[in-house]
Structure formats: C-alpha cells, structure tokens
Scaffold this motif. Structure first.
Motif, PDB file in Angstrom:
ATOM      1  N   THR A 138      69.847 -81.891  50.288  1.00 53.09           N
ATOM      2  CA  THR A 138      69.626 -82.379  49.213  1.00 53.09           C
ATOM      3  C   THR A 138      68.547 -83.505  49.284  1.00 53.09           C
ATOM      4  O   THR A 138      67.738 -82.779  48.097  1.00 53.09           O
ATOM      5  CB  THR A 138      71.085 -83.188  48.824  1.00 53.09           C
ATOM      6  N   LEU A 139      68.248 -83.952  49.749  1.00 49.54           N
ATOM      7  CA  LEU A 139      66.958 -85.352  50.171  1.00 49.54           C
ATOM      8  C   LEU A 139      65.824 -84.078  50.243  1.00 49.54           C
ATOM      9  O   LEU A 139      64.990 -84.726  50.383  1.00 49.54           O
ATOM     10  CB  LEU A 139      67.842 -86.039  51.711  1.00 49.54           C
ATOM     11  N   ILE A 140      65.827 -83.353  50.281  1.00 54.75           N
ATOM     12  CA  ILE A 140      64.827 -82.635  51.295  1.00 54.75           C
ATOM     13  C   ILE A 140      64.536 -81.993  49.870  1.00 54.75           C
ATOM     14  O   ILE A 140      62.913 -82.172  49.749  1.00 54.75           O
ATOM     15  CB  ILE A 140      65.065 -81.436  52.559  1.00 54.75           C
ATOM     16  N   GLN A 141      64.941 -81.312  49.138  1.00 54.09           N
ATOM     17  CA  GLN A 141      64.998 -80.485  48.156  1.00 54.09           C
ATOM     18  C   GLN A 141      64.431 -81.419  47.238  1.00 54.09           C
ATOM     19  O   GLN A 141      63.557 -81.307  45.990  1.00 54.09           O
ATOM     20  CB  GLN A 141      65.910 -79.998  47.845  1.00 54.09           C
ATOM     21  N   LEU A 142      64.846 -82.667  47.330  1.00 49.01           N
ATOM     22  CA  LEU A 142      64.511 -83.290  45.929  1.00 49.01           C
ATOM     23  C   LEU A 142      63.037 -84.457  46.444  1.00 49.01           C
ATOM     24  O   LEU A 142      62.522 -85.036  45.895  1.00 49.01           O
ATOM     25  CB  LEU A 142      65.176 -84.904  46.060  1.00 49.01           C
ATOM     26  N   GLY A 143      62.273 -84.088  47.768  1.00 44.03           N
ATOM     27  CA  GLY A 143      60.896 -84.366  48.571  1.00 44.03           C
ATOM     28  C   GLY A 143      61.188 -85.987  48.830  1.00 44.03           C
ATOM     29  O   GLY A 143      60.210 -86.684  48.839  1.00 44.03           O
ATOM     30  N   LEU A 144      62.526 -86.349  49.119  1.00 42.29           N
ATOM     31  CA  LEU A 144      62.611 -87.573  49.740  1.00 42.29           C
ATOM     32  C   LEU A 144      62.872 -87.614  51.430  1.00 42.29           C
ATOM     33  O   LEU A 144      62.614 -88.560  52.278  1.00 42.29           O
ATOM     34  CB  LEU A 144      64.026 -88.280  49.057  1.00 42.29           C
ATOM     35  N   VAL A 145      62.953 -86.314  51.842  1.00 46.81           N
ATOM     36  CA  VAL A 145      63.039 -86.498  53.859  1.00 46.81           C
ATOM     37  C   VAL A 145      62.518 -84.981  53.884  1.00 46.81           C
ATOM     38  O   VAL A 145      62.494 -84.165  52.776  1.00 46.81           O
ATOM     39  CB  VAL A 145      64.430 -86.561  54.077  1.00 46.81           C
ATOM     40  N   GLN A 146      61.583 -84.599  55.041  1.00 47.11           N
ATOM     41  CA  GLN A 146      61.055 -83.547  55.824  1.00 47.11           C
ATOM     42  C   GLN A 146      61.825 -83.768  56.884  1.00 47.11           C
ATOM     43  O   GLN A 146      62.209 -84.278  57.975  1.00 47.11           O
ATOM     44  CB  GLN A 146      59.262 -83.764  55.583  1.00 47.11           C
ATOM     45  N   ARG A 147      61.567 -82.539  57.575  1.00 47.26           N
ATOM     46  CA  ARG A 147      62.416 -81.549  58.821  1.00 47.26           C
ATOM     47  C   ARG A 147      61.640 -81.245  59.536  1.00 47.26           C
ATOM     48  O   ARG A 147      60.163 -80.452  58.936  1.00 47.26           O
ATOM     49  CB  ARG A 147      62.919 -80.689  58.507  1.00 47.26           C
ATOM     50  N   ASP A 148      60.980 -81.843  60.256  1.00 47.73           N
ATOM     51  CA  ASP A 148      59.798 -81.325  61.001  1.00 47.73           C
ATOM     52  C   ASP A 148      60.212 -80.879  63.172  1.00 47.73           C
ATOM     53  O   ASP A 148      61.366 -81.295  63.541  1.00 47.73           O
ATOM     54  CB  ASP A 148      58.908 -82.543  61.333  1.00 47.73           C
ATOM     55  N   PRO A 149      59.620 -79.877  63.715  1.00 44.77           N
ATOM     56  CA  PRO A 149      59.874 -79.739  64.414  1.00 44.77           C
ATOM     57  C   PRO A 149      59.745 -80.867  65.374  1.00 44.77           C
ATOM     58  O   PRO A 149      59.529 -81.097  65.848  1.00 44.77           O
ATOM     59  CB  PRO A 149      59.469 -77.981  65.324  1.00 44.77           C
ATOM     60  N   ASP A 150      61.441 -80.290  66.582  1.00 41.60           N
ATOM     61  CA  ASP A 150      60.894 -81.821  67.361  1.00 41.60           C
ATOM     62  C   ASP A 150      60.263 -81.307  69.032  1.00 41.60           C
ATOM     63  O   ASP A 150      60.751 -79.969  69.448  1.00 41.60           O
ATOM     64  CB  ASP A 150      63.078 -81.872  68.242  1.00 41.60           C
ATOM     65  N   PRO A 151      59.334 -81.990  68.887  1.00 44.83           N
ATOM     66  CA  PRO A 151      58.616 -82.161  70.052  1.00 44.83           C
ATOM     67  C   PRO A 151      59.579 -81.197  72.177  1.00 44.83           C
ATOM     68  O   PRO A 151      58.648 -80.644  72.341  1.00 44.83           O
ATOM     69  CB  PRO A 151      57.547 -82.933  70.182  1.00 44.83           C
ATOM     70  N   LEU A 152      60.268 -82.497  71.721  1.00 44.13           N
ATOM     71  CA  LEU A 152      61.410 -81.829  72.921  1.00 44.13           C
ATOM     72  C   LEU A 152      62.342 -80.686  72.904  1.00 44.13           C
ATOM     73  O   LEU A 152      62.813 -80.843  73.626  1.00 44.13           O
ATOM     74  CB  LEU A 152      62.104 -82.979  73.200  1.00 44.13           C
TER      75      LEU A 152
END
Length: 148
Positions: free
Chosen positions: A79-93
């Motif tokens: 929900t937070l991602i859809q609202l543009g408040l949170v982003q999800r990025d690949p974990d480099p580890l």
C-alpha cells in the motif's frame, strides 16, 4: 521485593493508564497519518515512520519490529509503495531480497506531519516543566527496557 496489595494496586493503575495511553495514541496517530496522505491509517503511518527512521530495511526486519507475519507486513508495504511513499530496491548483499526506504515524497510528507505533530505536543505539554517531562520519559524508557 514483596508484592503487597498497595503494590498490586499500582500495577492495576499502570495497566489502566497504559490502555488509555494506547487508545489515545492511536487516535493521534490516525490524525497525523491523514496529514501524510489521506489514504493511510495509523498503522501504515507507524510502518512509514520506522522505514524512515531505521531504513533501508528488509521486509522481514520490518515484520519482526512490529511482531507481524511477513504476509501482513507485505500488504502494508505494498500500500505504501502504491501511494508513492515507499520504494523497494534490490538488496546489494542478497539478490533475492529487497530494501525498503521512503521516497522523496514520503520523506517530505512525513517531515511535514512530524512538524505538525511536534507542534501539537508542545501545545498539550505547555504547562509541564522540563523535569516533569524528563520524569515521564525516564519512566517510560525504563518500562520499555523491562518489556523488551
């Protein structure tokens, strides 16, 4: 230490006051949450706060912080991602995992809500001395440590 009736009575009073604080805190959280975005509630606001303060975080770390299962936390984060408040990025580890962090818009909205929340606290606590505030903070800090 001996647990007499007077001490037991104080524990009962503590529980009562904590229940009241919890209910009122949830009401305040709902009010502040609506300042961040009209489509989030108090629980999503709390998730956004933790991501902003402790992020970037993996979903499992966030679920553990709230004592929720991964699927429940995933719905909150989606929900937070859809609202543009949170982003999800690949974990480099770990290429299988993702790290959650607030977007620029999420950070800006949270900062504005935080400023409003602090103003509200200042207005409500205007009659309290610094010592009064310190006593409450120290007691809550100790209680939180004992509950952890």
């Amino acid at each position: 230490m001996i647990w007499d009736s007077a001490r037991e009575s104080q524990v009962d009073r503590l529980e009562e006051q904590l229940r009241l604080l919890h209910r009122r805190s949830r009401r305040v959280a709902r009010s502040v949450a609506s300042r961040v975005h009209p489509d989030i509630d108090g629980s999503l606001y709390a998730v956004l706060q933790v991501i902003a303060q402790a992020g970037p975080l993996r979903l499992i770390e966030l679920a553990d912080e709230f004592g929720l299962d991964k699927s429940t936390m995933s719905r909150h984060v989606t929900t937070l991602i859809q609202l543009g408040l949170v982003q999800r990025d690949p974990d480099p580890l770990d290429g299988r995992a993702f790290l959650l962090s607030p977007t620029t818009d999420g950070t800006d909205r949270l900062a504005a809500a935080t400023s409003a929340r602090r103003s509200e606290w200042r207005a409500r606590l205007d009659g309290w001395t610094t010592a009064d505030l310190a006593d409450v903070v120290n007691a809550l800090h100790r209680l939180n440590g004992d509950l952890d």
